[in-house]
Scaffold this active site. Structure first.
Site, PDB file in Angstrom:
ATOM      1  N   GLU A 143       0.843  -1.197   0.000  1.00 50.48           N
ATOM      2  CA  GLU A 143       0.000   0.000   0.000  1.00 50.48           C
ATOM      3  C   GLU A 143       0.880   1.250   0.000  1.00 50.48           C
ATOM      4  O   GLU A 143       0.908   1.992  -0.967  1.00 50.48           O
ATOM      5  CB  GLU A 143      -0.923  -0.021   1.220  1.00 50.48           C
ATOM      6  CG  GLU A 143      -1.963   1.081   1.183  1.00 50.48           C
ATOM      7  CD  GLU A 143      -2.953   1.002   2.326  1.00 50.48           C
ATOM      8  OE1 GLU A 143      -3.210  -0.100   2.849  1.00 50.48           O
ATOM      9  OE2 GLU A 143      -3.473   2.072   2.723  1.00 50.48           O
TER      10      GLU A 143
ATOM     11  N   ARG B  12      -7.965   1.963  14.199  1.00 46.53           N
ATOM     12  CA  ARG B  12      -8.801   0.781  13.964  1.00 46.53           C
ATOM     13  C   ARG B  12      -8.699  -0.181  15.147  1.00 46.53           C
ATOM     14  O   ARG B  12      -9.689  -0.804  15.539  1.00 46.53           O
ATOM     15  CB  ARG B  12      -8.410   0.092  12.661  1.00 46.53           C
ATOM     16  CG  ARG B  12      -9.326  -1.066  12.304  1.00 46.53           C
ATOM     17  CD  ARG B  12      -9.110  -1.563  10.894  1.00 46.53           C
ATOM     18  NE  ARG B  12      -9.753  -0.735   9.896  1.00 46.53           N
ATOM     19  CZ  ARG B  12     -11.019  -0.878   9.474  1.00 46.53           C
ATOM     20  NH1 ARG B  12     -11.771  -1.831   9.983  1.00 46.53           N
ATOM     21  NH2 ARG B  12     -11.518  -0.089   8.554  1.00 46.53           N
TER      22      ARG B  12
ATOM     23  N   GLU C 210     -10.784  -8.609   4.734  1.00 43.81           N
ATOM     24  CA  GLU C 210     -10.105  -8.652   6.027  1.00 43.81           C
ATOM     25  C   GLU C 210     -10.862  -9.383   7.141  1.00 43.81           C
ATOM     26  O   GLU C 210     -10.246 -10.057   7.963  1.00 43.81           O
ATOM     27  CB  GLU C 210      -9.812  -7.220   6.484  1.00 43.81           C
ATOM     28  CG  GLU C 210      -8.849  -6.507   5.571  1.00 43.81           C
ATOM     29  CD  GLU C 210      -8.747  -5.035   5.894  1.00 43.81           C
ATOM     30  OE1 GLU C 210      -7.745  -4.641   6.494  1.00 43.81           O
ATOM     31  OE2 GLU C 210      -9.682  -4.279   5.545  1.00 43.81           O
TER      32      GLU C 210
END
Ligand SMILES: Cc1cc2nc3c(=O)[nH]c(=O)nc-3n(C[C@H](O)[C@H](O)[C@H](O)COP(=O)(O)OP(=O)(O)OC[C@H]3O[C@@H](n4cnc5c(N)ncnc54)[C@H](O)[C@@H]3O)c2cc1C
Ligand code: FES
Ligand code: FES
Length: 1368
Positions: free
Chosen positions: A841, A919, A1300
């Site tokens: 990423e 998160r 995920e």
């Protein structure tokens, strides 16, 4: 200029071999070149992939064939072409994935079946797996399921979870050919009814059957080159090839070999090249003279003598395995006990390609040969050989302990000294990788004696992973009794992994002599073992207590197994108790079974409407034929240069000076690039611009890029990069979370979430508990390493970059900023990735930026593809975490208050650590309703490479800590874990602690269905019974729920884009903002567009992801690929449909092509962009309000495991998963995501251990040291169901994200293992909570199963020694 020369009679002047039926004549083969390099670079056969270069992943598997003149038959074997020396292929036929089928010529059944069974996701591993299966079939057209499953023990796949590959290939097996009685048919019958209470009539099971595919016809296989069959000229030729740095000899007589060795005593001898190949590639060793011993008849013999078996030094391990099997069948049981032990050891030796040529048919021939006592059965293959294993003298060699205990006798020869015999005893190993064999001597053969009737022999091995792994400790134990009694005449104990050489336990061996085989002897031997093999706490390799415990545990296993054998013959005083029998069986695995249950599309759905159907991944066929192109498969540009990185070897240091002069002098080197060559900004970063492209004056982690060397080839660039001299002034590094906490080394800000009143919550509690848990990082181990190809343009500062990135926009931005130009001059493209998982990423952007600077400096095309070790050492990993909690709960286990502190190891820069921690904070109660909570997240700044995104993005770590807390609450209360989980579980209408309400929330239904599907109650009873009956094996069972919030937590990123062109022939070119990395995104987008436009999927094509087609794309991450891009695609489709509507009205009976043609002639634009912004998102931190997530994907898994309490080994016997993923767009792809994520999670929680030294050096730099799950780790029974009758109004066609969320379900295995350990500890009277860090490696499992053996080796006090590696 290298030269090729032949020596001796009838020698060719070139290297001659065949590739896919075509003759190759190579004039100047480089002795240091591998077959893989030649195939990819010279022949441009890029289907064969480079995944690791060290024989550990199987991506490079090809088939070699040769004509065996003795047996008069063609033999086939699979090899790792990354280790196989090119010069070794003289006279052989090589078959690559391109040679067996192609899209144009037609697929081979192996290629068709893996593609259609959904066995290829990113496809990078696929050609290697295809070639392993193909070789198996060439040798055995109807293998058993067992043989098929074992054909892949040298192949790795990071995407699929292996199940679909096994399912697809099962159609080739005997069992599948059984028609009505096929195991799948039997299970189908069962499923059509009512299974464990689950009504299955409205769901479908994706069963595969041989008759669904093109039949396999072995007679249709390509013919072996007649030239190689007719003439033995190539076999007989002695060879000499001279390269840039080394000369290769292939003598064909012993005299030639001895002469060569006498003239070059330092020459290395090569058989399988597994040691030498790895040393040349990774340790930069230069061997000026290499001698292949593959064609010396005396080294190829196998002989059954009156006293034992003699193997020539070049006999391969496969040949040994095959031969010994025949011998074991032939001989009386007592004579072959050493051979049985060898066979058990060879079963776990390396991988298939390395160990095997798997010539099933050969067995018959050999067996007959043995029966006739044929003296020298010559089998010739060129894989790992016995001499290589002995002579490498590795302390963890699997064969050396056996040969030492068996007192094997070596026959050696040298030109001047003639022949001599040397017994392998305690004098054989002289030091680390040194033996008593003289430099000029050749190992001709190894003689392994029969055992006698009163002699018993066993061998043991424990490694991190069962398949294809080197030993942590191995052992070979032999005992000889006095005639007619259990008094020991001789005990031989040899161990590997306990010292710099294989060692014998002299004290234990001596003290056992004359004793009876009883518990007293056992205790004495164990005490002596502790003295014989002491390990200091900081011993190289680490795990001191575990390794020592294993020495005693292995002996205990041997002791019991011998006792069981002799107790029936002799009157032994105290026989082995029944529950102790569990210590002795060797590992056994049933063939894999599985079910995949999903809802079929509604009745009446148009056949052309592919939404909801299990369409195979649209690139899977190209992936299976090797035609799918990845960055490094792109053909070279004219004058292209290769960039090799100069990486920091220090974690924290000032760069005093750098000297590149020696590197610049080296062959092929063109230039060097450093921070001084960056025309724009040397700084980059997603959140903070705190990372340098090239280190300037100071390094803050090992693996940091300091410079780059540009050369004509990768080899030249890499060699030169190693010659760059850097002088460092070392500074104190901070490596671990605990060190960072102590030094208050944090990146800011520190985030927190608060709801309710903590004090009040604790007041309501009946109990308060405090605990903590640590989790290691995880290497992404995408099979395709990071790479890019950058094409500069002199005009206007333009540049085109092809990158293996999940984020083309970020690559574009980083390049533009580094070059000091506007984004509009840079185009970044990607076609597909060989896996990403978050690792590509942000980190890909940095590499592309570095490459762009290099390309800009030279104005030449620059390619950079990282080797596996480079990739692992510089691209960062999943964040290691430490969680501390104080929890208040009631008598029923209901949590009333939670105070949690989370710490992550961010590495040296911010990268994505802030959103990762955000998160984690959003997931730190998993799916439980916690009314009063305060959670804080600290980002620890350390001197590690910057840790980054990885599937789950901090959530799995936080949820794991929460589940540990739940387990401890249950244990404290003495109630079941499921009860505690259930009473706390969130329900529809509840709100999260960040006040997002739960709508369409079906987790409790998943929970119930999972309990039913897994037959939980019955399994629980069976586990209790099993644990009662078995002392040394324990079973554990656990059910774990998961709830994953879907959206980027940075609100602005929740946007997607698409571009749709309709051409005059009605075909559609679709581009969207997402990257295809194996997850099937392009397939799903085509399904979406197909339904939206109402045209067949075959009319739609996606070519690439590119910044000049769709700008400002978000990274393909956060499981949002389908959600944001799918809606954008629908938007674009709607625009086109609206434009076509008038033409449709005019011609209602017309077809798509008619409306398109009419629109074109009417000058209507047939190109449209699409855009989507996820509505209703945004979280207000100040007021703890708003919706950080679009919705939640939920699921539950139940796993059953069995643990070997003496070694720490475990096996997952069964896993059942039920997930709510809405209405699946493509159930096959979604189930693939679930199984793949589960397997990756299994790696995180049970297997993958990153090892870093206290000074910050990464020890685990390849598949040899870092173990990801392999084929053998799939749960023996693996059932996945998609919850039926559910939808999701917030995503495309009611679907839900699956990338995920399922990863965390592997926690069910971790907690099942913990459950089993609890049962083992109870046997030692231990009932309280105990710490088990993640991953639960064999070491951690074994040491947690405390018993009399672990007590003998207590751990040293932390801080009193320097550990070999640290807990990050
Ligand atoms: C992926 C992988 C997995 C592995 N797994 C295991 C494992 O599970 N267990 C294990 O024990 N090892 C393992 N190894 C280590 C290695 O494979 C073995 O040591 C192997 O048997 C070496 O054989 P080779 O033919 O490839 O050796 P080569 O690399 O060809 O040679 C090794 C050494 O032996 C010397 N030599 C070879 N033949 C002779 C001879 N006739 N006389 C004198 N010297 C000679 C050579 O000079 C050289 O120094 C693994 C290696 C790899 C790369
Ligand atoms: S690339 Fe050859 S085994 Fe990995
Ligand atoms: S499909 Fe196997 S590694 Fe991606």
């Amino acid at each position: 200029m290298p030269t090729a020369r032949s020596e001796g009679a009838s020698t060719p002047c070139c290297l001659i071999f065949y590739v896919n039926g075509k003759k190759i004549v190579e004039k100047n083969p480089d002795p240091e070149t591998t077959l893989l390099l030649f195939l990819r670079q010279r022949l441009r056969l890029t289907g064969t992939k480079l995944g690791c270069g060290e024989g550990g992943c199987g991506a490079c598997t090809v088939m070699l064939s040769r004509f065996d003149r003795k047996q008069k038959k063609i033999l086939h074997y699979s090899v790792n072409s990354c280790l196989y020396p090119l010069c070794n292929v003289h006279g052989l036929a090589v078959t690559t994935v391109e040679g067996i089928g192609s899209v144009a010529q037609g697929l081979h059944p192996v290629q068709e079946r893996i593609a259609k069974s959904h066995g290829s996701q990113c496809g990078f591993c696929t050609p290697g797996i295809v070639m392993s299966m193909y070789t198996l079939l060439r040798n055995n057209p109807l293998p058993s399921t067992h043989e098929m499953e074992h054909a892949f023990d040298g192949n790795l796949c990071r995407c699929t979870g292996y199940r679909p590959i096994l399912d697809g290939f099962r159609t080739f097996t005997k069992e599948c050919a059984m028609g009505e009685n096929c195991c799948k048919n039997l299970s189908k019958t069962r499923e059509n009814g009512d299974q464990n209470g689950v009504k299955l009539s409205d769901v479908t099971v994706d069963h595969l059957d041989a008759k669904d595919f093109k039949p396999y016809n072995p007679s249709q296989e390509p013919i072996f080159p007649p030239e190689l069959q007719m003439s033995d000229e190539l076999d007989k030729a002695s060879l000499k090839f001279e390269g840039e740095r080394a000369t290769w000899y292939r003598p064909v007589t012993l005299t030639q070999l001895l002469e060569l060795k006498a003239s070059h005593p330092d020459a290395v001898l090569v058989n399988g090249n597994s040691e030498i190949g790895v040393e040349i590639k990774f340790k930069s060793k230069v061997y000026p003279v290499i001698i292949a011993t593959t064609h010396i008849p005396e080294l190829r013999g196998v002989e059954l003598t009156d006293s034992g078996v003699v193997f020539g030094g070049s006999v391969t391990l496969t040949e040994i395995e095959i031969y010994l099997r025949s011998v074991v069948e032939l001989l009386p049981e007592h004579k072959s006990r050493t051979y049985v032990a060898m066979l058990e050891m060879l079963r776990w030796f390396a991988g298939h390609q390395i160990r095997k040529c798997c010539l099933k048919q050969k067995r018959q021939t050999e067996f007959r040969a043995v029966k006739k006592n044929q003296p020298s059965l010559k089998l010739k293959t060129t894989i790992f050989a016995i001499a290589g294993n002995i002579m490498t003298a590795s302390p963890i060699s699997d064969l050396n302990p056996i040969l030492l205990s068996a007192k094997a006798v070596l026959r050696l020869a040298s030109k001047d000294g003639g022949y001599r015999e040397l017994k392998m005893d305690h004098n054989f190993f002289k030091g680390y990788r040194r033996t008593a064999v003289k430099p000029e001597e050749i190992l001709i053969s190894v003689h392994i004696l029969f055992t006698s009737e009163t002699e018993y022999f066993s061998a043991y091995k424990q490694s991190h992973r069962r398949d294809d792994d080197i030993a942590i400790v191995n052992a070979a134990v032999r005992v000889v009794f006095e005639e007619g009694c259990d008094r020991v005449r001789e005990l031989t104990l040899s161990y590997g992994g306990m010292a710099p050489t294989t060692v014998m336990a002299h004290k234990a061996m001596k003290s056992a002599v004359g004793r009876c085989w009883d518990d007293e002897l056992l205790s004495q031997v164990c005490r002596d073992l502790a003295e014989d093999m002491p390990l200091p706490p900081g011993v190289p390799g680490g795990m001191a207590e575990y390794r020592q415990t294993l020495t005693a545990s292995f002996f205990f296993k041997f002791y019991l197994s011998v006792k069981l054998k002799i107790q029936n013959q002799l009157s032994v005083k105290s026989p082995v108790p029944a529950s102790y029998h569990s210590a002795t069986p060797t590992f056994h695995r049933e063939p894999t079974r599985s079910l995949q249950l999903y809802e079929e599309v509604v009745e009446g759905q148009d056949i052309e409407d592919v939404v909801g159907r299990p369409l195979p991944h649209l690139s899977s066929i190209k992936q299976a034929t090797g035609e799918a192109t990845y960055v490094d498969d792109m053909p070279p540009y004219k004058e292209e240069l290769f960039l090799a990185l100069v990486l920091s070897t220090k974690a924290h240091a000032n760069i005093v000076s750098m000297d590149v002069s020696a590197a610049l002098e080296m062959p092929g080197v063109v230039n060097c690039v450093t921070c001084n060559d960056v025309p724009g900004s040397n700084l980059w970063g997603i959140i903070n611009q705190d990372e340098q492209l090239f280190a300037d004056q100071k390094v803050t982690c090992q693996g940091q890029v300091i410079a780059g060397i540009l050369a004509d080839t990768q080899l030249h660039a890499q060699r030169a990069a190693r010659a760059v001299f850097i002088e460092y002034e070392e500074l104190e590094p901070i490596i671990t979370i605990k060190e960072a906490i102590k030094a208050k080394s944090f990146l800011l800000p520190t985030n927190s979430i608060q709801k309710g009143d903590l004090g009040e919550g604790f007041n309501l509690a009946d109990h308060i508990h405090q605990g903590e848990m640590t989790l290691n990082g995880q290497e992404h181990f995408y099979l395709e390493t990071q790479g890019c190809l950058v094409v500069p343009d002199k005009e206007d500062g333009q540049m085109l970059a092809f990158s293996s990135t999940q984020d083309v926009a970020e690559c574009q931005t980083v390049i533009a900023s580094a070059l000091g130009v506007q984004d509009n001059r840079i185009v970044c493209k990607t076609k597909r990735l060989g896996g990403g998982f978050g690792g590509k990423e942000t980190r890909a952007a940095a590499l592309t930026g570095v490459c762009a600077v290099a390309a800009n400096k030279c104005m030449r095309v620059v390619r950079c593809v990282l080797d596996r070790d480079e990739d692992m050492s510089c691209t960062g990993t999943r964040h290691p975490f430490l969680g501390r909690y104080k929890v208040g709960y009631t008598k029923t286990g209901r949590v009333t208050a939670l105070n949690m502190e989370l710490y992550c190891n961010a590495g040296h820069t911010m990268d994505l650590s802030l959103p990762v921690m955000e998160r984690a904070l959003y997931h730190c109660t998993n799916c439980y309703n916690v009314p009063n909570i305060h959670a804080v997240g600290y980002l620890c700044r350390t001197n590690l490479p910057s840790n980054t995104a990885f599937r789950g993005f901090g959530a799995p770590q936080a949820m794991m800590i929460c589940e540990n807390m739940m387990t401890e609450i249950a244990n404290n209360l003495g109630v079941s874990q499921q009860q505690v989980r259930w009473v706390n579980m969130l329900k529809e209408g509840d709100s999260m602690y960040y006040n997002q309400p739960l709508l369409n929330f079906h987790l409790p239904t998943c929970w119930d269905e999972c309990l039913t599907q897994s037959d939980f109650r019955k399994q629980q009873q069976l586990v209790t019974q099993f644990n009662r009956d078995n002392r040394w094996k324990k079973r554990g069972l656990s059910v774990i729920p998961t709830q994953f919030g879907v959206a980027f937590t940075s609100t602005h990123m929740n946007q997607g884009g698409a571009l749709l062109h309709v051409y005059r022939d009605g075909s559609v070119l679709l581009t969207h903002g997402g990257v295809e990395m194996g997850q099937g995104l392009h397939t799903k987008m085509i399904q979406v567009a197909s339904r939206a436009l109402g045209i067949p999927a075959s009319k739609i094509f996606i070519a690439e992801t590119s910044t000049d087609k769709v700008p400002n794309t978000s990274p393909t991450a956060a499981s949002m690929g389908s959600d944001i891009n799918g809606m954008a695609v629908m938007d674009a489709c709607q625009k086109i449909k609206d434009r076509l509507l008038p033409f449709k009205k005019l011609d209602p009976k017309g077809k798509w092509i008619d409306w398109v043609t009419a629109a074109y002639f009417d000058r209507v634009s047939l190109s449209a962009t699409g855009f989507y912004k996820v509505p209703g998102l945004g979280y207000d931190e100040q007021n703890n309000k708003g919706n950080p997530f679009s919705y939640f994907t939920t699921g539950v898994a139940c796993s059953l495991v069995e643990v070997d309490c003496l070694t720490g080994d475990h096996q997952v016997l069964r896993t059942d998963i039920v997930m709510d993923i809405g209405t699946s767009l493509n159930p096959a792809i979604d189930i693939g995501q679930i199984e793949g994520a589960f397997t990756q999670g299994y790696g995180l929680m049970l297997m993958e251990q990153q090892k870093v030294t206290p000074s910050g050096y990464l020890l685990t730099r390849g598949p040899g040291a870092y173990k990801i799950p392999s084929f053998g780790d799939v749960p023996v029974e693996f059932n996945v169901s998609l919850l039926k009758g559910v939808s999701n109004p917030r995503a495309v066609y009611s679907s839900k994200a699956t990338g995920e969320p399922p990863l965390f379900l592997a926690a069910s295995v971790f907690y099942a293992v913990k459950d089993a350990i609890m049962a083992a500890r109870a046997e030692s009277g231990l009932h309280g909570n105990f710490a088990l860090s993640c991953p639960a490696t064999p070491e951690r499992i074994r040491m947690a199963c405390e018993d009399q053996f672990t007590k003998m080796f207590p751990a040293a006090e932390p801080g009193t020694f320097k550990p070999w590696y640290v807990e990050l």
